[in-house]
Design a protein around this motif. Structure first.
Motif, PDB file in Angstrom:
ATOM      1  N   GLY A   1     106.684 -84.846 -62.335  1.00 29.34           N
ATOM      2  CA  GLY A   1     106.790 -85.974 -61.674  1.00 29.34           C
ATOM      3  C   GLY A   1     105.702 -86.909 -61.338  1.00 29.34           C
ATOM      4  N   THR A   2     104.694 -86.622 -61.132  1.00 31.46           N
ATOM      5  CA  THR A   2     103.703 -87.545 -61.042  1.00 31.46           C
ATOM      6  C   THR A   2     102.780 -87.807 -62.381  1.00 31.46           C
ATOM      7  N   ARG A   3     102.090 -86.208 -63.377  1.00 29.30           N
ATOM      8  CA  ARG A   3     101.203 -87.010 -63.955  1.00 29.30           C
ATOM      9  C   ARG A   3     102.029 -86.920 -65.376  1.00 29.30           C
ATOM     10  N   LEU A   4     102.897 -86.221 -65.766  1.00 28.49           N
ATOM     11  CA  LEU A   4     103.277 -86.075 -67.078  1.00 28.49           C
ATOM     12  C   LEU A   4     104.763 -87.031 -67.726  1.00 28.49           C
ATOM     13  N   GLY A   5     105.545 -87.400 -66.138  1.00 34.10           N
ATOM     14  CA  GLY A   5     106.766 -87.531 -67.057  1.00 34.10           C
ATOM     15  C   GLY A   5     106.487 -88.732 -67.308  1.00 34.10           C
ATOM     16  N   CYS A   6     105.412 -89.652 -66.670  1.00 35.39           N
ATOM     17  CA  CYS A   6     105.257 -91.403 -67.430  1.00 35.39           C
ATOM     18  C   CYS A   6     104.842 -91.246 -68.457  1.00 35.39           C
ATOM     19  N   PHE A   7     104.494 -90.391 -69.317  1.00 37.86           N
ATOM     20  CA  PHE A   7     104.150 -90.518 -70.806  1.00 37.86           C
ATOM     21  C   PHE A   7     105.260 -90.363 -71.528  1.00 37.86           C
ATOM     22  N   ILE A   8     106.095 -89.817 -71.057  1.00 38.24           N
ATOM     23  CA  ILE A   8     107.588 -89.833 -72.243  1.00 38.24           C
ATOM     24  C   ILE A   8     108.212 -91.236 -71.829  1.00 38.24           C
ATOM     25  N   GLN A   9     107.772 -91.303 -73.309  1.00 42.58           N
ATOM     26  CA  GLN A   9     108.942 -92.800 -73.889  1.00 42.58           C
ATOM     27  C   GLN A   9     110.587 -92.497 -73.683  1.00 42.58           C
ATOM     28  N   PHE A  10     111.043 -92.393 -72.492  1.00 45.83           N
ATOM     29  CA  PHE A  10     112.153 -92.508 -72.873  1.00 45.83           C
ATOM     30  C   PHE A  10     113.513 -93.696 -72.969  1.00 45.83           C
ATOM     31  N   SER A  11     112.576 -94.508 -73.562  1.00 44.70           N
ATOM     32  CA  SER A  11     113.432 -95.511 -74.227  1.00 44.70           C
ATOM     33  C   SER A  11     114.122 -94.867 -75.750  1.00 44.70           C
ATOM     34  N   TYR A  12     113.435 -93.925 -76.921  1.00 45.84           N
ATOM     35  CA  TYR A  12     113.619 -93.270 -77.557  1.00 45.84           C
ATOM     36  C   TYR A  12     114.473 -92.211 -77.700  1.00 45.84           C
ATOM     37  N   VAL A  13     114.284 -91.606 -76.501  1.00 43.02           N
ATOM     38  CA  VAL A  13     114.924 -90.180 -76.599  1.00 43.02           C
ATOM     39  C   VAL A  13     116.402 -90.672 -76.753  1.00 43.02           C
ATOM     40  N   THR A  14     117.118 -89.611 -77.139  1.00 47.78           N
ATOM     41  CA  THR A  14     118.231 -89.760 -78.126  1.00 47.78           C
ATOM     42  C   THR A  14     119.526 -89.400 -77.112  1.00 47.78           C
ATOM     43  N   CYS A  15     120.622 -90.131 -77.392  1.00 51.40           N
ATOM     44  CA  CYS A  15     121.660 -89.648 -76.117  1.00 51.40           C
ATOM     45  C   CYS A  15     121.815 -88.456 -75.578  1.00 51.40           C
ATOM     46  N   ARG A  16     121.566 -87.670 -76.704  1.00 51.54           N
ATOM     47  CA  ARG A  16     122.061 -86.287 -76.491  1.00 51.54           C
ATOM     48  C   ARG A  16     120.929 -85.268 -75.908  1.00 51.54           C
ATOM     49  N   LYS A  17     119.871 -86.136 -75.719  1.00 49.08           N
ATOM     50  CA  LYS A  17     118.558 -85.515 -75.076  1.00 49.08           C
ATOM     51  C   LYS A  17     118.326 -86.229 -73.857  1.00 49.08           C
ATOM     52  N   LEU A  18     118.802 -87.249 -73.814  1.00 49.36           N
ATOM     53  CA  LEU A  18     119.357 -87.957 -72.570  1.00 49.36           C
ATOM     54  C   LEU A  18     119.589 -87.385 -71.700  1.00 49.36           C
ATOM     55  N   LYS A  19     121.304 -86.674 -71.523  1.00 50.83           N
ATOM     56  CA  LYS A  19     122.340 -85.574 -70.915  1.00 50.83           C
ATOM     57  C   LYS A  19     121.618 -84.616 -70.567  1.00 50.83           C
ATOM     58  N   LYS A  20     120.511 -84.186 -71.663  1.00 53.27           N
ATOM     59  CA  LYS A  20     120.402 -82.751 -71.041  1.00 53.27           C
ATOM     60  C   LYS A  20     118.970 -83.012 -70.160  1.00 53.27           C
ATOM     61  N   VAL A  21     118.337 -84.820 -69.813  1.00 52.29           N
ATOM     62  CA  VAL A  21     117.343 -84.863 -69.176  1.00 52.29           C
ATOM     63  C   VAL A  21     118.124 -84.996 -67.522  1.00 52.29           C
ATOM     64  N   LEU A  22     118.686 -85.436 -67.374  1.00 48.37           N
ATOM     65  CA  LEU A  22     119.409 -85.717 -65.750  1.00 48.37           C
ATOM     66  C   LEU A  22     119.750 -84.844 -65.469  1.00 48.37           C
ATOM     67  N   THR A  23     120.182 -83.149 -65.974  1.00 50.42           N
ATOM     68  CA  THR A  23     120.929 -82.066 -65.780  1.00 50.42           C
ATOM     69  C   THR A  23     119.509 -81.308 -65.443  1.00 50.42           C
ATOM     70  N   CYS A  24     117.861 -81.474 -65.681  1.00 48.39           N
ATOM     71  CA  CYS A  24     116.990 -80.965 -65.867  1.00 48.39           C
ATOM     72  C   CYS A  24     116.561 -80.875 -64.894  1.00 48.39           C
ATOM     73  N   ASN A  25     116.251 -79.658 -64.211  1.00 48.87           N
ATOM     74  CA  ASN A  25     115.963 -79.783 -62.593  1.00 48.87           C
ATOM     75  C   ASN A  25     114.154 -79.692 -62.010  1.00 48.87           C
ATOM     76  N   ASP A  26     113.658 -79.851 -63.301  1.00 50.91           N
ATOM     77  CA  ASP A  26     112.290 -79.774 -63.388  1.00 50.91           C
ATOM     78  C   ASP A  26     111.607 -81.112 -62.473  1.00 50.91           C
ATOM     79  N   PHE A  27     112.002 -82.161 -62.884  1.00 50.52           N
ATOM     80  CA  PHE A  27     111.723 -84.111 -63.020  1.00 50.52           C
ATOM     81  C   PHE A  27     112.757 -84.012 -62.007  1.00 50.52           C
TER      82      PHE A  27
END
Length: 454
Positions: free
Chosen positions: A147-173
């Motif tokens: 949340g504070t160090r590495l999440g900001c380096f992921i460019q979510f604008s280029y993540v596929t829609c299928r993976k974005l659905k997994k991001v929403l359900t991931c408890n690590d972030f």
């Protein structure tokens, strides 16, 4: 014994060669507030105390300046180190084991580069998640680092829609971070290309890049789906005319008048024949009623406890805890007497050298399978981060065999090798679960895409 004179002269100390380039600035601080040598008239009693106090202030200025100069000196070395790490690990797939052992500071240096040679931004997300799991097994630590160090380096604008659905359900972030990123991503994807380039240009001046495109090996293709198929228009060879054709006049040319023929009085009148009347059907004969369509053989099977539409709704509506809800519900519903599971492997994977062509090929197969909508459910996986890509699938069919009308109507069926699933085998049953939930990596390889037929 030397006695202190009434006047003591304070001069600048010697400066090391390391700071020689900043002598002028250092001398200015040492001799402040005057820009020349000055004298202090003091009594012997207060001489030592005043001297130490003055020197302490001057040396504190030197200490601050030394720290600033050290930052200026070390900064190029830091930048060079970051460039080296970004260059060495720009393709994380080649040094995956080595990159997984890097400390947090070096991982930040690698991820901050826009020149990462990855298949897509999905690979960056997967690598960050995998590294965080390996380095921080505790959920609290992992949650803070991502949340504070590495999440900001992921460019979510280029993540596929299928993976974005997994991001929403991931408890690590952090949920606030991911919700905002996932919400902004579709708006960026829907923007016009010139607007996307403008946002990327503005983003280059910031520390964290959200809209700058990396050196991806595969780029997303925007597909427009029409409600009805459009008939393609094929044009032949077009040749340019040698000269401009003359423009035709709007007025029609006057036709020459024909001389009026003299009418003969004794001409017989032409008889007008009446059109023949249609023959009437003899009384008693009636039109044959349309024959009813023959029923599908699958409709004649004994009723099953598994209702396919209920499983499809459960699959579509489960957003969190997929394994505990959807997978468990599937095995509770599954009727091995009324349905059968099948694995399929594409026979010609060596030809799958272009990613988007492979995806279009799978899409076409699923469209042609629409005739089995009432009797089947399927998952198709496109596997691999590099060509050639593998295509594998899992299908649920009504009955104990693959329906014959599907084999007859869908020519893609012969391009796959089909194997019936033995659910008593725990390995095959586990593979079924992995394919339903799009588990990644699948059989040791990354997923390029996963498609569902429902």
């Amino acid at each position: 014994m030397n006695t202190p004179s009434s006047t003591s002269k304070i001069t600048s100390p010697k400066i090391s060669p390391f700071l020689s380039s900043h002598t002028l600035l250092l001398s200015h601080l040492w001799l402040a507030p005057q820009a020349k040598e000055y004298s202090i008239k003091i009594s012997p009693k207060t001489h030592l105390k005043s001297t130490l106090s003055a020197n302490r202030k001057r040396f504190s200025r030197i200490s601050l300046l030394y720290s600033a100069l050290m930052v200026e000196t070390v900064e190029p070395l830091t930048d060079a180190t970051k460039q080296y790490l970004a260059s060495r690990y720009k393709d994380t797939t080649k040094f995956q084991e080595e990159a997984m052992a890097l400390p947090l500071v070096k991982i930040e240096a690698v991820l901050s580069s826009d020149d990462l040679q990855v298949a897509s931004e999905d690979a960056v997300y997967d690598f960050v998640s995998k590294w965080a799991w390996a380095q921080y097994p505790k959920l609290e630590e992992r949650h803070e680092i991502l949340g504070t160090r590495l999440g900001c380096f992921i460019q979510f604008s280029y993540v596929t829609c299928r993976k974005l659905k997994k991001v929403l359900t991931c408890n690590d972030f952090d949920q606030d971070l991911t919700s905002k990123a996932v919400l902004e991503a579709p708006f960026f994807k829907a923007d016009a290309p010139h607007r996307q380039r403008g946002l990327a240009a503005e983003d280059t001046a910031l520390i964290y890049h959200c809209f700058v495109e990396r050196a991806y090996k595969y780029r997303s293709v925007k597909v427009v789906e029409f409600e009805f198929p459009r008939q393609p228009k094929i044009l032949g060879e077009v040749k340019q005319t040698a000269s401009v054709p003359p423009v035709s006049s709007a007025k029609k040319p006057a036709l020459p008048k024909e001389h009026a023929k003299p009418k003969h009085k004794d001409e017989p009148k032409k008889e007008v024949k009446e059109p023949a009347k249609p023959k009437e059907a003899p009384v008693g004969e009636e039109e044959e009623a349309p024959k009813p369509k023959p029923k599908n053989p699958l409709d004649l099977l004994p009723p099953s406890k598994m209702i396919l539409d209920e499983w499809k709704r459960l699959y579509s509506n489960t957003k969190t805890n997929f394994r505990e809800v959807a997978i468990k519900g599937f095995w509770d519903m599954y009727d091995p007497e009324g349905y059968s599971l099948w694995f399929c492997d594409y026979k010609y994977n060596a030809e799958n050298t272009v990613s988007f062509v492979t995806l279009i090929k799978v899409d076409g197969f699923l469209q042609r399978m629409d005739l089995a909508h009432k009797y089947a459910f399927g998952k198709m996986l496109v596997i691999g981060s590099e060509a050639p890509f593998k295509v594998k699938g899992l299908w649920l069919f009504r009955g104990q065999e693959i329906p014959q009308f599907i084999i007859d109507e869908c020519y893609d069926m012969e391009h796959y090798e089909w194997k019936k699933v033995d659910i008593s085998d725990e390995a095959q049953k586990g593979r079924v679960i992995q394919m339903i939930e799009d588990q990644e990596p699948f059989e040791g390889e990354a997923l390029l895409d996963a498609k569902c037929f429902k």
